[in-house]
Design a protein around this motif. Structure first.
Motif, short mmCIF file in Angstrom:
data_model
loop_
_atom_site.label_atom_id
_atom_site.label_comp_id
_atom_site.label_asym_id
_atom_site.label_seq_id
_atom_site.Cartn_x
_atom_site.Cartn_y
_atom_site.Cartn_z
N ILE A 33 18.91 26.25 -22.99
CA ILE A 33 17.97 26.41 -21.87
C ILE A 33 18.74 26.62 -20.57
O ILE A 33 18.40 27.49 -19.77
CB ILE A 33 17.04 25.18 -21.78
N THR A 34 19.76 25.81 -20.37
CA THR A 34 20.57 25.94 -19.16
C THR A 34 21.20 27.31 -19.07
O THR A 34 21.15 27.98 -18.01
CB THR A 34 21.67 24.86 -19.13
N ALA A 35 21.79 27.77 -20.17
CA ALA A 35 22.43 29.08 -20.19
C ALA A 35 21.41 30.20 -19.97
O ALA A 35 21.64 31.13 -19.19
CB ALA A 35 23.16 29.29 -21.50
N SER A 36 20.27 30.12 -20.65
CA SER A 36 19.24 31.14 -20.53
C SER A 36 18.65 31.15 -19.12
O SER A 36 18.40 32.21 -18.54
CB SER A 36 18.14 30.89 -21.56
N LEU A 37 18.44 29.96 -18.57
CA LEU A 37 17.89 29.85 -17.23
C LEU A 37 18.84 30.44 -16.19
O LEU A 37 18.45 31.21 -15.32
CB LEU A 37 17.62 28.37 -16.91
N VAL A 38 20.10 30.07 -16.31
CA VAL A 38 21.09 30.58 -15.37
C VAL A 38 21.26 32.09 -15.52
O VAL A 38 21.41 32.81 -14.53
CB VAL A 38 22.44 29.86 -15.57
N LEU A 58 18.86 34.05 -13.66
CA LEU A 58 19.05 33.99 -12.22
C LEU A 58 19.88 35.15 -11.68
O LEU A 58 19.92 35.37 -10.47
CB LEU A 58 19.73 32.66 -11.83
N TYR A 59 20.57 35.88 -12.58
CA TYR A 59 21.30 37.06 -12.12
C TYR A 59 20.38 37.96 -11.28
O TYR A 59 20.67 38.28 -10.13
CB TYR A 59 21.81 37.87 -13.32
N ASN A 60 19.28 38.37 -11.88
CA ASN A 60 18.36 39.26 -11.20
C ASN A 60 17.58 38.56 -10.11
O ASN A 60 17.27 39.15 -9.08
CB ASN A 60 17.39 39.90 -12.21
N ILE A 61 17.24 37.27 -10.32
CA ILE A 61 16.49 36.53 -9.32
C ILE A 61 17.30 36.38 -8.05
O ILE A 61 16.80 36.62 -6.94
CB ILE A 61 16.10 35.13 -9.85
N VAL A 62 18.57 35.97 -8.18
CA VAL A 62 19.42 35.79 -7.01
C VAL A 62 19.60 37.11 -6.27
O VAL A 62 19.51 37.18 -5.03
CB VAL A 62 20.79 35.21 -7.43
N ASP A 63 19.83 38.19 -7.02
CA ASP A 63 19.93 39.51 -6.40
C ASP A 63 18.67 39.82 -5.60
O ASP A 63 18.73 40.30 -4.46
CB ASP A 63 20.13 40.59 -7.47
N LYS A 99 9.76 38.53 -12.35
CA LYS A 99 11.04 37.84 -12.42
C LYS A 99 10.89 36.33 -12.21
O LYS A 99 11.69 35.55 -12.72
CB LYS A 99 12.01 38.45 -11.41
N THR A 100 9.87 35.94 -11.47
CA THR A 100 9.57 34.50 -11.35
C THR A 100 9.12 33.96 -12.71
O THR A 100 9.57 32.89 -13.15
CB THR A 100 8.48 34.26 -10.30
N ASN A 101 8.25 34.71 -13.37
CA ASN A 101 7.82 34.31 -14.71
C ASN A 101 8.98 34.33 -15.69
O ASN A 101 9.02 33.55 -16.66
CB ASN A 101 6.71 35.25 -15.19
N ALA A 102 9.97 35.21 -15.43
CA ALA A 102 11.14 35.28 -16.31
C ALA A 102 11.93 33.97 -16.30
O ALA A 102 12.60 33.64 -17.28
CB ALA A 102 12.04 36.44 -15.89
N ILE A 103 11.84 33.22 -15.20
CA ILE A 103 12.51 31.91 -15.15
C ILE A 103 11.88 30.98 -16.17
O ILE A 103 12.57 30.30 -16.94
CB ILE A 103 12.43 31.31 -13.74
N LEU A 104 10.55 30.95 -16.18
CA LEU A 104 9.84 30.11 -17.16
C LEU A 104 10.12 30.59 -18.58
O LEU A 104 10.42 29.77 -19.47
CB LEU A 104 8.33 30.15 -16.89
N LEU A 105 10.07 31.89 -18.80
CA LEU A 105 10.32 32.42 -20.13
C LEU A 105 11.75 32.16 -20.58
O LEU A 105 12.00 31.95 -21.76
CB LEU A 105 10.05 33.93 -20.15
N SER A 106 12.69 32.12 -19.63
CA SER A 106 14.08 31.86 -20.01
C SER A 106 14.24 30.45 -20.57
O SER A 106 15.06 30.22 -21.45
CB SER A 106 15.00 32.06 -18.81
N ALA A 141 4.82 21.43 -22.46
CA ALA A 141 5.15 20.63 -21.28
C ALA A 141 5.74 21.49 -20.17
O ALA A 141 5.35 21.39 -18.99
CB ALA A 141 6.12 19.51 -21.67
N VAL A 142 6.67 22.37 -20.54
CA VAL A 142 7.29 23.25 -19.55
C VAL A 142 6.28 24.24 -18.99
O VAL A 142 6.22 24.48 -17.77
CB VAL A 142 8.48 24.00 -20.19
N SER A 143 5.46 24.82 -19.86
CA SER A 143 4.49 25.83 -19.43
C SER A 143 3.43 25.23 -18.51
O SER A 143 2.92 25.91 -17.62
CB SER A 143 3.81 26.47 -20.65
N ALA A 144 3.09 23.97 -18.71
CA ALA A 144 2.12 23.29 -17.84
C ALA A 144 2.65 23.20 -16.42
O ALA A 144 1.92 23.41 -15.44
CB ALA A 144 1.80 21.91 -18.38
#
Length: 454
Positions: free
Chosen positions: A23-28, A31-36, A284-291, A329-332
């Protein structure tokens, strides 16, 4: 085989130890595209945000290739370990790694050769195209490294080292995050600076994954393992096809969505560029949750694959059900944020006029309304891949994106205009959820029968 903790350790402990690093790796990674997008929004404006949005399909195609090879190799690798076939597992890994390298180079050549027509297909308007050409032209150079990194991290996790896999991804993202503001604001390089920061991070991550080659714990890689055989390549692609097609479908959704928003946006008070920029932020915000859900799925894959190969079907079901509980739980939390704090989220990506915020808030609340059940389809698709039933995984991966969402995006706006594009999302999410539940319940009954007959 019996000494491997995947076969006897408590499921909750296993899933925690595997899923948290994933999860940590996928989430980070997301963030490549989110941070950009955040730094570009602050330094360039909403046209820069729109440029990253129309360039995004290039990244999703790249991810599709890496999942095809990486998930395919890792799934076969895990099942072979469950059967105690370590020599065969080594050949699978070597073949997969070589395939990652060759496919990455081929993707770079094709992408650079057809960059401008591709960006126009992806929805770039006249004003957005120059920014998109700058950004995508540079980020394409990092795609071979990204394919190798994403593919290798799946094999590293399957080898029982999810933390090292996480470090590989995080290190590159940290480099990207540090260099982004320097290149954009200090050097004044704009979208080109953001793209350069991204590929430098990707190169470093790739370097770390390749350092793992002589460190595999469960297999020993030799030169003879690194060869391509058509039969082995086809088996690997078969196992990874559902994840690959899911990403390809996301790309098509993005293309249809971008073009629909610009077409119907031009007929509304919002114009062409506001919906395009707002969509990029929302997706891309939703991509954070999906990650997070992707990371959870990746963490469950070695556990499910090993125990299915070992014939321990109760543990297979327990792993899936626990992953689903964590997903809800995460999706809520995601649902609460998207529904009650949309303006605050959108403001992170730069400023805009009243119409921009009006559309962006409405789009986020509407399009992501059924996000609480969205992860079930993804987890279920990967569940079937992990147990070697790639065709069922493929069918499920197509449900939301291809069978439901794209037709709804094309049909509903005929009656409701740009608002029809928004409501297509939650309708497709709910139907895909129902179909996933039906598929998994049927498979669970089959596994129970096999367990009883054993």
């Amino acid at each position: 085989m019996n000494e491997n903790p995947l076969g006897y350790e408590k499921i909750s402990k296993l899933l925690k130890s595997f899923a948290i690093p994933c999860i940590t790796a996928s989430l980070v990674s997301s963030l490549y595209n989110i941070v950009d997008q955040i730094f570009i929004g602050q330094g360039v404006g909403y046209l820069g945000n729109a440029a990253t949005n129309v360039s995004y399909p290039l990244s999703t195609i790249c991810l599709a290739i890496s999942l095809l090879i990486g998930i395919g190799s890792a799934s076969r690798f895990s099942i072979c370990l469950g059967r105690n076939e370590t020599d065969y597992a080594a050949r699978i890994a070597g073949s997969g790694i070589l395939l990652m390298i060759l496919s990455g180079l081929l993707y770079l050549i094709i992408g650079e050769a057809f960059l401008t027509p591709l960006l126009k297909i992806f929805g770039a308007t006249t004003e957005v195209l120059p920014y998109a050409q700058q950004y995508a032209g540079i980020t394409l150079l990092g795609m071979p490294f990204l394919i190798i990194t994403n593919g290798m991290t799946n094999l590293i996790r399957a080898d029982g080292k999810p933390r090292y896999s996480m470090i590989c991804v995080i290190s590159g993202a940290v480099i990207n995050t540090i260099l982004d503001p320097i290149f954009i604001f200090v050097f004044g390089w704009g979208v080109s600076g953001a793209a350069l920061a991204t590929i430098l991070g990707q190169i470093f991550s790739c370097f770390l994954t390749l350092r793992y080659l002589p460190k595999f714990q469960t297999i020993h890689l030799t030169k003879s393992c690194f060869r391509l055989e058509l039969r082995e390549v086809s088996k690997t692609c078969y196992m990874g096809i559902s994840n690959c097609i899911n990403q390809v479908a996301i790309t098509f959704v993005q293309i249809v969505l971008n073009n629909s928003l610009t077409y119907y946006g031009a007929q509304s008070i919002y114009g062409e560029d506001i919906p395009l920029a707002a969509c990029g932020i929302v997706m891309k915000t939703n991509a954070i949750l999906l990650s997070i859900i992707v990371g959870l799925s990746q963490g469950a894959q070695p556990i499910i694959g090993f125990n299915y190969g070992a014939g321990k079907y109760d543990r297979v079901k327990q792993t899936y059900l626990l992953a689903i509980k964590w997903n809800f739980a995460v999706s809520a939390v995601g649902f609460i944020l998207f529904q009650f704090f949309p303006r605050q989220i959108i403001s992170l990506f730069g400023s805009g006029d009243a119409l921009y915020y009006e559309f962006a808030v409405l789009f986020m609340r509407t399009f992501l309304f059924m996000v609480i059940v969205n992860g079930v389809q993804l987890l279920s698709s990967n569940f079937f891949t992990a147990i070697g039933k790639a065709l069922k995984g493929l069918l499920l991966s197509l449900t939301r994106q291809v069978f439901f969402l794209i037709p709804l995006i094309l049909i509903l706006p005929l009656w409701f205009g740009i608002y029809g594009v928004m409501v297509a999302g939650p309708i497709a999410d709910f139907i895909a959820f129902v179909v996933s539940v039906i598929f998994v319940r049927k498979e669970f009954r089959r596994l129970s029968s096999k367990q009883a007959a054993a």
